[in-house]
Design an enzyme around this catalytic site. Structure first.
Site, short mmCIF file in Angstrom:
data_model
loop_
_atom_site.label_atom_id
_atom_site.label_comp_id
_atom_site.label_asym_id
_atom_site.label_seq_id
_atom_site.Cartn_x
_atom_site.Cartn_y
_atom_site.Cartn_z
N ARG A 21 -7.45 25.59 -24.27
CA ARG A 21 -6.86 26.19 -23.05
C ARG A 21 -6.20 25.11 -22.18
NH1 ARG A 21 -6.48 25.46 -17.76
NH2 ARG A 21 -8.68 24.86 -17.70
N ASP A 22 -6.99 24.28 -21.53
CA ASP A 22 -6.41 23.27 -20.64
C ASP A 22 -5.53 22.33 -21.44
OD1 ASP A 22 -5.91 22.02 -18.27
OD2 ASP A 22 -7.93 21.31 -17.90
N CYS B 79 -1.81 20.20 -16.24
CA CYS B 79 -1.66 21.50 -15.56
C CYS B 79 -0.19 21.67 -15.19
CB CYS B 79 -2.54 21.54 -14.31
SG CYS B 79 -2.29 23.02 -13.33
N HIS C 90 -9.60 14.76 -15.46
CA HIS C 90 -8.37 14.41 -16.16
C HIS C 90 -8.25 12.89 -16.15
CE1 HIS C 90 -6.40 18.38 -16.89
NE2 HIS C 90 -7.39 18.74 -16.07
N ASN D 107 -7.00 16.05 -20.12
CA ASN D 107 -8.41 15.89 -19.81
C ASN D 107 -8.89 14.62 -20.50
OD1 ASN D 107 -7.83 18.99 -20.31
ND2 ASN D 107 -9.40 18.82 -18.74
N HIS E 209 -15.16 17.98 -14.42
CA HIS E 209 -13.93 18.27 -15.20
C HIS E 209 -12.92 17.18 -14.81
CE1 HIS E 209 -10.80 21.32 -16.71
NE2 HIS E 209 -10.06 20.46 -16.03
P1 HMG Z 1 1.44 36.79 -8.58
O1 HMG Z 1 2.89 36.74 -8.97
O2 HMG Z 1 1.09 36.54 -7.14
O3 HMG Z 1 0.74 38.11 -9.11
O4 HMG Z 1 0.69 35.72 -9.47
P2 HMG Z 1 1.00 39.64 -8.87
O5 HMG Z 1 -0.35 40.28 -8.81
O6 HMG Z 1 1.97 39.83 -7.73
O7 HMG Z 1 1.71 40.10 -10.23
C1 HMG Z 1 3.00 39.64 -10.59
C2 HMG Z 1 3.22 39.88 -12.07
O8 HMG Z 1 2.28 39.10 -12.82
C3 HMG Z 1 3.04 41.32 -12.52
O9 HMG Z 1 3.93 41.51 -13.63
C4 HMG Z 1 1.64 41.36 -13.06
O10 HMG Z 1 1.44 42.35 -14.04
C5 HMG Z 1 1.52 39.98 -13.69
P3 HMG Z 1 5.37 42.22 -13.44
O11 HMG Z 1 5.07 43.54 -12.81
O12 HMG Z 1 6.15 41.29 -12.53
O13 HMG Z 1 5.90 42.26 -14.85
N1 HMG Z 1 0.12 39.51 -13.73
C6 HMG Z 1 -0.53 39.22 -14.87
N2 HMG Z 1 -0.15 39.24 -16.17
C7 HMG Z 1 -1.08 38.89 -17.09
N3 HMG Z 1 -2.35 38.52 -16.77
C8 HMG Z 1 -2.76 38.51 -15.49
C9 HMG Z 1 -1.83 38.86 -14.49
N4 HMG Z 1 -1.90 38.96 -13.14
C10 HMG Z 1 -0.71 39.37 -12.69
N5 HMG Z 1 -4.02 38.14 -15.19
C11 HMG Z 1 -1.29 34.95 -10.61
C12 HMG Z 1 -0.70 35.49 -9.31
C13 HMG Z 1 -2.69 34.46 -10.31
C14 HMG Z 1 -1.33 36.05 -11.64
C15 HMG Z 1 -0.37 33.81 -11.10
O14 HMG Z 1 -0.21 32.89 -10.06
C16 HMG Z 1 -0.93 33.10 -12.30
O15 HMG Z 1 -1.00 33.65 -13.39
N6 HMG Z 1 -1.34 31.82 -12.14
C17 HMG Z 1 -1.97 31.08 -13.21
C18 HMG Z 1 -1.73 29.63 -13.03
C19 HMG Z 1 -2.45 28.90 -14.13
O16 HMG Z 1 -2.85 29.45 -15.13
N7 HMG Z 1 -2.60 27.57 -13.94
C20 HMG Z 1 -3.26 26.76 -14.90
C21 HMG Z 1 -4.72 27.03 -15.02
S1 HMG Z 1 -5.68 26.28 -13.71
C22 HMG Z 1 -5.95 24.68 -14.26
O17 HMG Z 1 -5.43 24.26 -15.28
C23 HMG Z 1 -6.92 23.83 -13.50
C24 HMG Z 1 -8.28 23.68 -14.20
O18 HMG Z 1 -8.12 23.09 -15.48
C25 HMG Z 1 -9.18 22.78 -13.36
C26 HMG Z 1 -8.45 21.51 -12.94
O19 HMG Z 1 -8.13 20.67 -13.77
O20 HMG Z 1 -8.17 21.45 -11.74
C27 HMG Z 1 -8.99 25.03 -14.36
MG MG Z 2 -7.88 20.96 -15.85
#
Ligand code: HMG
Ligand code: MG
Length: 306
Positions: free
Chosen positions: A19-20, A244, A213, A253, A211
């Site tokens: 995933r990450d 990310c 990086h 990571n 966690h």
């Molecule tokens: P948004 O645009 O505010 O969401 O995004 P919305 O509720 O207004 O929906 C907009 C569209 O997104 C809609 O589709 C929804 O259906 C769709 P449309 O009608 O436009 O076709 N949607 C989804 N589709 C699939 N799965 C879902 C989903 N939710 C809404 N769950 C949202 C808000 C949170 C969805 C968006 O900002 C997002 O997906 N962000 C993810 C960012 C991400 O994945 N970042 C990387 C992971 S975090 C990370 O790596 C850090 C970590 O490793 C720890 C560290 O290192 O710090 C964990």
């Molecule tokens: Mg991470």
């Protein structure tokens, strides 16, 4: 405790490579390759693998195959397969995919919260409430991840109080485990001591994870510093994959092979077969067409090749 020191005798490694590790890759990686990677990691002995992410495919295109990946993997009893779920839509997909654990991911930095999940910290906690309640109803494990606990690419400094505040809110949501994440790899050991100790005032130390990086090469040092505090759960990525999409310049990571080499040397048990992880690292690196970013992994592979 390890009898020869004050370090934990046993550590859980959460392998986050699928995933990450892969989420930030520009080339589309076929689901079959992701499945093979998860299967290899399962065989290597991990008890917890972060396998996929049910986020918007517009935000993170690489994770669009998550349902296919979860449907295709060969599960081993006792292994927890975790997935990221930012909202109820993600949770429903996770449930359909038979995930064992869902991960709500917030931030200790307001600026990063907006960039990564498009809402404030307070709004994110409200969204997570639905996910948390549903996870409990369905008997799924719930993990909370706190990004930018040691610094933020947009706002810079992040206070220990800000981290503690999100830890408390995630505890109130019923998290079984909470990750203290160094998204951009800027932490150094004394800061790790301070933040981990502060987090442990809000949540049981045994359920806190580190966690890290490795952007600035501090991952291994920061794991050692966390062990000194008593942290016994760490996230790492095979071959040092990762980054990310919403933290520019952040690299992978800390590499799992490097972490396992460290822990072996310290006499800390993980139950994981380092040789099999080296193989998994070489497998995915070959697919990506580049050398693994794990020093120990590459050294062990070179030694084997003679
Ligand atoms: P948004 O645009 O505010 O969401 O995004 P919305 O509720 O207004 O929906 C907009 C569209 O997104 C809609 O589709 C929804 O259906 C769709 P449309 O009608 O436009 O076709 N949607 C989804 N589709 C699939 N799965 C879902 C989903 N939710 C809404 N769950 C949202 C808000 C949170 C969805 C968006 O900002 C997002 O997906 N962000 C993810 C960012 C991400 O994945 N970042 C990387 C992971 S975090 C990370 O790596 C850090 C970590 O490793 C720890 C560290 O290192 O710090 C964990
Ligand atoms: Mg991470």
């Amino acid at each position: 405790m390890n009898p020869s020191s004050n370090l934990p005798a046993r550590v859980k490694i959460v392998e986050v490579g699928p995933r990450d590790g892969l989420q930030n890759e520009q080339q589309t990686i076929p689901a079959a390759v992701k499945i093979e990677l998860v299967n290899r990691l399962t065989q290597a002995g991990f008890k917890n693998i972060e396998a996929a992410s049910f986020v918007s495919p517009k935000w993170v295109p690489q994770m669009a195959t998550s349902a296919e990946v979860m449907a295709g993997i060969t599960r081993k009893p006792g292994v927890v397969y975790s997935v990221l779920t930012p909202n109820l839509q993600g949770f429903k997909a996770a449930l359909a995919a038979r995930a064992d654990e869902v991960v709500i991911f917030g931030s200790a930095s307001e600026a990063f919260s907006q960039k990564n999940i498009n809402c404030s910290i307070a709004e994110s906690i409200e969204r997570f409430r639905d996910v948390a309640q549903s996870a409990k109803q369905h008997g799924l494990r719930l993990r909370g991840s706190i990004s930018c606990a040691f610094g933020c690419p947009y706002q810079g400094e992040v206070s220990a109080d800000a981290v503690a505040d999100v830890v408390r809110r995630m505890r109130e949501l019923g998290c079984d485990e909470i990750d203290i994440a160094d998204t951009i790899g800027v932490a150094t050991p004394l800061k790790v001591h301070a933040i981990m100790q502060r987090a442990a005032q809000e949540f049981p130390l045994a359920q806190l994870s580190g966690h890290f990086h490795d952007t600035y090469g501090q991952g291994i040092a920061n794991i050692y510093a966390s062990l000194e505090v008593g942290v016994a759960i760490f996230h790492s990525s095979v071959a040092g994959l990762g980054g990310c999409p919403y933290a520019k310049g952040a690299t992978g990571n800390v590499a799992t092979e490097d972490v396992l080499f460290l822990l072996q040397g310290l006499g800390i048990d993980t139950g994981i077969d380092l040789d099999a992880v080296v193989d998994a690292g070489q497998f995915i690196s070959q697919h990506l067409g580049r050398k693994a970013a794990s020093r120990a992994g590459n050294a062990l592979a070179a030694k084997r090749a003679g």
